[in-house]
Design an enzyme around this catalytic site. Structure first.
Site, mmCIF file in Angstrom:
data_model
loop_
_atom_site.group_PDB
_atom_site.id
_atom_site.type_symbol
_atom_site.label_atom_id
_atom_site.label_comp_id
_atom_site.label_asym_id
_atom_site.label_seq_id
_atom_site.Cartn_x
_atom_site.Cartn_y
_atom_site.Cartn_z
ATOM 1 N N SER A 145 112.837 47.313 13.697
ATOM 2 C CA SER A 145 112.241 48.314 13.880
ATOM 3 C C SER A 145 111.665 48.704 13.774
ATOM 4 C CB SER A 145 111.373 46.842 12.990
ATOM 5 O OG SER A 145 109.664 47.459 13.090
ATOM 6 N N TYR A 158 107.120 38.906 16.238
ATOM 7 C CA TYR A 158 107.879 39.727 15.337
ATOM 8 C C TYR A 158 108.816 40.634 16.459
ATOM 9 C CZ TYR A 158 108.951 42.597 11.885
ATOM 10 O OH TYR A 158 110.087 43.695 11.054
#
Ligand code: NAD
Length: 261
Positions: A145, A158
């Site tokens: 990401s 995350y």
């Protein structure tokens, strides 16, 4: 299209929706044999298989939890049973949820890290063992990401998981390069998938996200899938250990736009 991908066998984890289904469709168009993993959404996975077959490939759906060693073993075993080989493993499954870090429950931390990071380790480990045993030029593609690079308050678990994917990818790329196994990551920015559906349904939140993207728009799942296809193909034959950001420029410090700062 990449002709060398025709009839190659690929596993995509978390393929029952979002970016995973877009990758499945792209590999269907490449006329590949595609194993679509799902956790609980069997209907979504069957739909992805239908999309693959409509696009010209072959597909199967396999239930497995990527956070477990047995799940990954099952994925490989069922793929080999159906297609007889494995060429590419795409670790795509992932989760996110929002908490102030001082209130983040340990089990939520563990759920995110065990899917996003441990799941990538277990998928890669399973693929590596197969590639080494068969002396294959294997290819592993991890989904990271922009948040392997950009800190994200209230998503510490995350960001930590994706930061872990970055160094895991770089490390095993180096470790297995001499065995001709390539390992890379893709780093999506803000992409229109179910993970973001609630956020992007709110015009104010959508405008805030868009303002953080130099290209001033949300990405499409098929734009991420195109980057995955390139990493899977021989066109990227000298590329290993990178994160290919597919983010409309989100990682370029957009607050400096227009000469600010
Ligand atoms: P999504 O929620 O639409 O899809 C994620 C998939 O992972 C789902 O099918 C889910 O069932 C599956 N999954 C979750 N836990 C699993 C488990 N234990 N075992 C097997 N499957 C499991 O999300 P998406 O947007 O398509 O995200 C795909 C990947 O891309 C994720 O790794 C995510 O972190 C990453 N990503 C997405 C964006 C974005 O903007 N959409 C941005 C950056 C990174």
């Amino acid at each position: 299209m990449y002709s060398e991908l025709v009839n190659k066998v690929v596993i995509i984890t978390g393929g029952s929706k979002g970016i995973g289904t877009a990758i499945a469709e792209r590999f269907g168009k490449e006329k590949m044999k595609v194993a679509v993993n799902y956790h609980s959404d069997e209907a979504g996975a069957n739909e992805a298989v239908a999309i693959i077959e409509k696009a010209g490939g072959q597909g199967i759906a396999i239930q497995a939890d990527v956070a477990t060693e047995e799940g990954n073993q099952k994925l490989l075993a069922e793929t080999l049973k159906a297609f007889g080989d494995l060429d590419i493993w795409v670790n795509n499954a992932g989760l996110e949820n929002q908490y102030n870090t001082h209130e983040l429950p340990l089990d939520e931390w563990e759920k995110v890290v065990s899917t996003n990071l441990t799941g990538v380790f277990l998928g890669a480990k399973t693929a590596l063992n197969y590639f080494l045993r068969e002396d294959k030029r294997g290819n592993i593609i991890n989904t990271s990401s922009v948040h392997e690079q950009i800190p994200w308050p209230t998503f510490a678990h995350y960001a930590a998981s994706k930061g872990g994917v970055k160094l895991f990818t770089e490390t095993i790329a180096m470790e297995y390069a001499a065995k001709k196994i390539r390992v890379n990551s893709i780093g999506p920015g803000a992409v229109n998938t179910p993970i973001n559906a609630e956020k992007f349904a709110d015009p104010e939140k959508l405008a805030t996200t868009t303002s953080m993207i130099p290209m001033a728009r949300i990405g499409k799942p098929e734009e991420v899938a195109a980057a995955v296809a390139w990493l899977a193909s021989d066109e990227s034959s000298y590329v290993t250990g990178i994160t290919l950001f597919v983010d409309g420029g989100m990682t370029l410090y957009p607050s400096f736009q227009g000469g600010r700062g």
